[in-house]
Design a protein around this motif. Structure first.
Motif, mmCIF file in Angstrom:
data_model
loop_
_atom_site.group_PDB
_atom_site.id
_atom_site.type_symbol
_atom_site.label_atom_id
_atom_site.label_comp_id
_atom_site.label_asym_id
_atom_site.label_seq_id
_atom_site.Cartn_x
_atom_site.Cartn_y
_atom_site.Cartn_z
ATOM 1 N N VAL A 91 0.838 -1.190 0.000
ATOM 2 C CA VAL A 91 0.000 0.000 0.000
ATOM 3 C C VAL A 91 0.879 1.249 0.000
ATOM 4 C CG1 VAL A 91 -1.689 1.352 1.308
ATOM 5 C CG2 VAL A 91 -1.932 -1.119 1.128
ATOM 6 N N THR A 92 0.644 2.110 -0.966
ATOM 7 C CA THR A 92 1.348 3.385 -1.045
ATOM 8 C C THR A 92 0.392 4.468 -0.564
ATOM 9 O OG1 THR A 92 2.538 2.606 -2.984
ATOM 10 C CG2 THR A 92 2.529 4.985 -2.589
ATOM 11 N N PRO A 93 0.712 5.107 0.560
ATOM 12 C CA PRO A 93 -0.198 6.146 1.049
ATOM 13 C C PRO A 93 -0.158 7.393 0.179
ATOM 14 C CG PRO A 93 1.746 6.035 2.425
ATOM 15 C CD PRO A 93 1.858 4.925 1.418
ATOM 16 N N ILE A 94 -1.295 7.968 -0.045
ATOM 17 C CA ILE A 94 -1.439 9.214 -0.796
ATOM 18 C C ILE A 94 -2.358 10.117 0.017
ATOM 19 C CG2 ILE A 94 -2.342 10.275 -2.902
ATOM 20 C CD1 ILE A 94 -1.788 7.627 -4.325
ATOM 21 N N TRP A 95 -1.996 11.375 0.136
ATOM 22 C CA TRP A 95 -2.812 12.339 0.868
ATOM 23 C C TRP A 95 -3.335 13.360 -0.119
ATOM 24 C CZ3 TRP A 95 -3.699 12.037 6.147
ATOM 25 C CH2 TRP A 95 -2.992 11.030 6.801
ATOM 26 N N LYS A 96 -4.626 13.567 -0.102
ATOM 27 C CA LYS A 96 -5.252 14.566 -0.972
ATOM 28 C C LYS A 96 -5.759 15.705 -0.105
ATOM 29 C CE LYS A 96 -6.461 11.329 -4.565
ATOM 30 N NZ LYS A 96 -7.483 10.803 -5.448
ATOM 31 N N GLU A 97 -5.349 16.893 -0.470
ATOM 32 C CA GLU A 97 -5.746 18.058 0.310
ATOM 33 C C GLU A 97 -7.090 18.581 -0.187
ATOM 34 O OE1 GLU A 97 -3.937 22.339 0.345
ATOM 35 O OE2 GLU A 97 -2.650 20.968 1.475
ATOM 36 N N ARG A 98 -7.966 18.868 0.749
ATOM 37 C CA ARG A 98 -9.282 19.416 0.436
ATOM 38 C C ARG A 98 -9.446 20.733 1.179
ATOM 39 N NH1 ARG A 98 -8.952 16.569 -3.394
ATOM 40 N NH2 ARG A 98 -9.960 14.555 -3.616
ATOM 41 N N ILE A 99 -9.982 21.718 0.496
ATOM 42 C CA ILE A 99 -10.286 23.012 1.105
ATOM 43 C C ILE A 99 -11.748 22.962 1.542
ATOM 44 C CG2 ILE A 99 -10.383 25.505 0.775
ATOM 45 C CD1 ILE A 99 -7.565 24.393 0.425
ATOM 46 N N VAL A 100 -11.976 23.116 2.828
ATOM 47 C CA VAL A 100 -13.333 23.059 3.375
ATOM 48 C C VAL A 100 -13.711 24.456 3.845
ATOM 49 C CG1 VAL A 100 -14.816 22.048 5.147
ATOM 50 C CG2 VAL A 100 -12.957 20.685 4.138
ATOM 51 N N PRO A 101 -14.709 25.057 3.207
ATOM 52 C CA PRO A 101 -15.139 26.380 3.667
ATOM 53 C C PRO A 101 -15.742 26.280 5.067
ATOM 54 C CG PRO A 101 -16.599 25.557 1.954
ATOM 55 C CD PRO A 101 -15.503 24.560 2.101
ATOM 56 N N LYS A 102 -15.441 27.245 5.911
ATOM 57 C CA LYS A 102 -15.986 27.222 7.273
ATOM 58 C C LYS A 102 -17.470 27.562 7.290
ATOM 59 C CE LYS A 102 -11.715 28.289 9.724
ATOM 60 N NZ LYS A 102 -11.032 29.276 10.568
ATOM 61 N N ARG A 103 -17.909 28.310 6.298
ATOM 62 C CA ARG A 103 -19.313 28.712 6.262
ATOM 63 C C ARG A 103 -20.202 27.481 6.130
ATOM 64 N NH1 ARG A 103 -22.260 32.920 2.159
ATOM 65 N NH2 ARG A 103 -24.089 33.196 3.452
ATOM 66 N N ARG A 104 -21.115 27.322 7.070
ATOM 67 C CA ARG A 104 -22.059 26.201 7.113
ATOM 68 C C ARG A 104 -21.354 24.846 7.105
ATOM 69 N NH1 ARG A 104 -24.772 29.467 3.138
ATOM 70 N NH2 ARG A 104 -24.217 27.898 1.607
ATOM 71 N N SER A 105 -20.250 24.748 7.879
ATOM 72 C CA SER A 105 -19.514 23.497 8.016
ATOM 73 C C SER A 105 -19.197 23.227 9.479
ATOM 74 C CB SER A 105 -18.195 23.561 7.230
ATOM 75 O OG SER A 105 -18.434 23.647 5.846
ATOM 76 N N GLU A 106 -18.979 21.939 9.802
ATOM 77 C CA GLU A 106 -18.600 21.533 11.150
ATOM 78 C C GLU A 106 -17.568 20.415 11.061
ATOM 79 O OE1 GLU A 106 -22.734 22.164 13.663
ATOM 80 O OE2 GLU A 106 -22.309 20.193 12.799
ATOM 81 N N LEU A 107 -16.604 20.459 11.974
ATOM 82 C CA LEU A 107 -15.633 19.379 12.100
ATOM 83 C C LEU A 107 -15.878 18.663 13.420
ATOM 84 C CD1 LEU A 107 -12.297 21.163 11.058
ATOM 85 C CD2 LEU A 107 -13.881 19.867 9.612
ATOM 86 N N ALA A 108 -15.731 17.352 13.428
ATOM 87 C CA ALA A 108 -15.843 16.573 14.663
ATOM 88 C C ALA A 108 -14.431 16.222 15.114
ATOM 89 C CB ALA A 108 -16.652 15.307 14.421
ATOM 90 N N PHE A 109 -14.176 16.463 16.384
ATOM 91 C CA PHE A 109 -12.865 16.253 16.995
ATOM 92 C C PHE A 109 -13.085 15.337 18.183
ATOM 93 C CE2 PHE A 109 -9.542 17.702 19.969
ATOM 94 C CZ PHE A 109 -8.422 17.621 19.155
ATOM 95 N N THR A 110 -12.391 14.205 18.248
ATOM 96 C CA THR A 110 -12.601 13.239 19.317
ATOM 97 C C THR A 110 -11.473 13.317 20.339
ATOM 98 O OG1 THR A 110 -13.758 11.772 17.807
ATOM 99 C CG2 THR A 110 -12.934 10.790 19.832
ATOM 100 N N ILE A 111 -11.853 13.314 21.612
ATOM 101 C CA ILE A 111 -10.901 13.357 22.713
ATOM 102 C C ILE A 111 -11.184 12.156 23.620
ATOM 103 C CG2 ILE A 111 -10.096 14.650 24.724
ATOM 104 C CD1 ILE A 111 -11.197 17.157 23.386
ATOM 105 N N ILE A 112 -10.132 11.481 24.056
ATOM 106 C CA ILE A 112 -10.270 10.391 25.016
ATOM 107 C C ILE A 112 -9.634 10.863 26.313
ATOM 108 C CG2 ILE A 112 -9.686 8.005 25.562
ATOM 109 C CD1 ILE A 112 -9.487 7.538 22.510
ATOM 110 N N THR A 113 -10.404 10.804 27.390
ATOM 111 C CA THR A 113 -9.886 11.226 28.696
ATOM 112 C C THR A 113 -9.921 10.046 29.661
ATOM 113 O OG1 THR A 113 -12.058 11.963 29.480
ATOM 114 C CG2 THR A 113 -10.685 13.604 28.388
ATOM 115 N N GLU A 114 -9.090 10.128 30.667
ATOM 116 C CA GLU A 114 -9.022 9.108 31.712
ATOM 117 C C GLU A 114 -9.591 9.720 32.980
ATOM 118 O OE1 GLU A 114 -8.255 5.277 32.705
ATOM 119 O OE2 GLU A 114 -7.416 6.069 30.865
#
Length: 137
Positions: A91-114
């Motif tokens: 497997v050869t990894p390839i990364w594709k960059e995407r521009i995501v406008p902030k307007r009417r967008s949301e990102l989900a960020f996961t945190i694990i705590t102890e």
């Protein structure tokens, strides 16, 4: 801290380097569900590197497993994966960059705590925080 307090802090935090999932993107709905690393932010956009992979079959052929592949990996994630251990080395990894406008967008960020159990509830907790871009004006 409550999830609302954590969300408020993370909304203004530096996200470069964070692994996120695109939870909402009204202008490019095909981005929704994609996961990747934030590589840059501007006033109006997030730039996210989304992993994909090319599987070298050894027969001069290449089988693409790009970011549009919705199949989950062996570990249950949507990250690129090989079908067998033998294919893993090809497997050869390839990364594709995407521009995501902030307007009417949301990102989900996961945190694990102890949790130390001082409140009677020991163990790991998984928090998913939504980082909202701009609302429509």
């Amino acid at each position: 801290r409550t999830p609302a307090e954590i969300s408020a802090v993370l909304s203004s935090a530096e996200l470069i380097g964070a692994y996120v999932k695109i939870a909402r993107c009204d202008s490019s709905r095909s981005y929704v569900g994609k996961e990747g690393i934030v590589v840059d932010t501007t006033l109006n956009t997030w730039r996210i590197a989304i992993p994909s992979a090319v599987l070298n079959t050894g027969k001069g052929e290449k089988k693409s497993k790009d970011e549009n592949d919705t199949g989950a990996g062996k570990d249950g994630t949507s990250r690129p994966h090989a079908e067998t251990a033998e294919d893993e080395a090809k497997v050869t990894p390839i990364w594709k960059e995407r521009i995501v406008p902030k307007r009417r967008s949301e990102l989900a960020f996961t945190i694990i705590t102890e949790n130390d159990g001082s409140d009677g509830d020991a163990g790991k907790r998984i928090w998913t925080i939504l980082i909202q871009g701009e609302s429509s004006h």
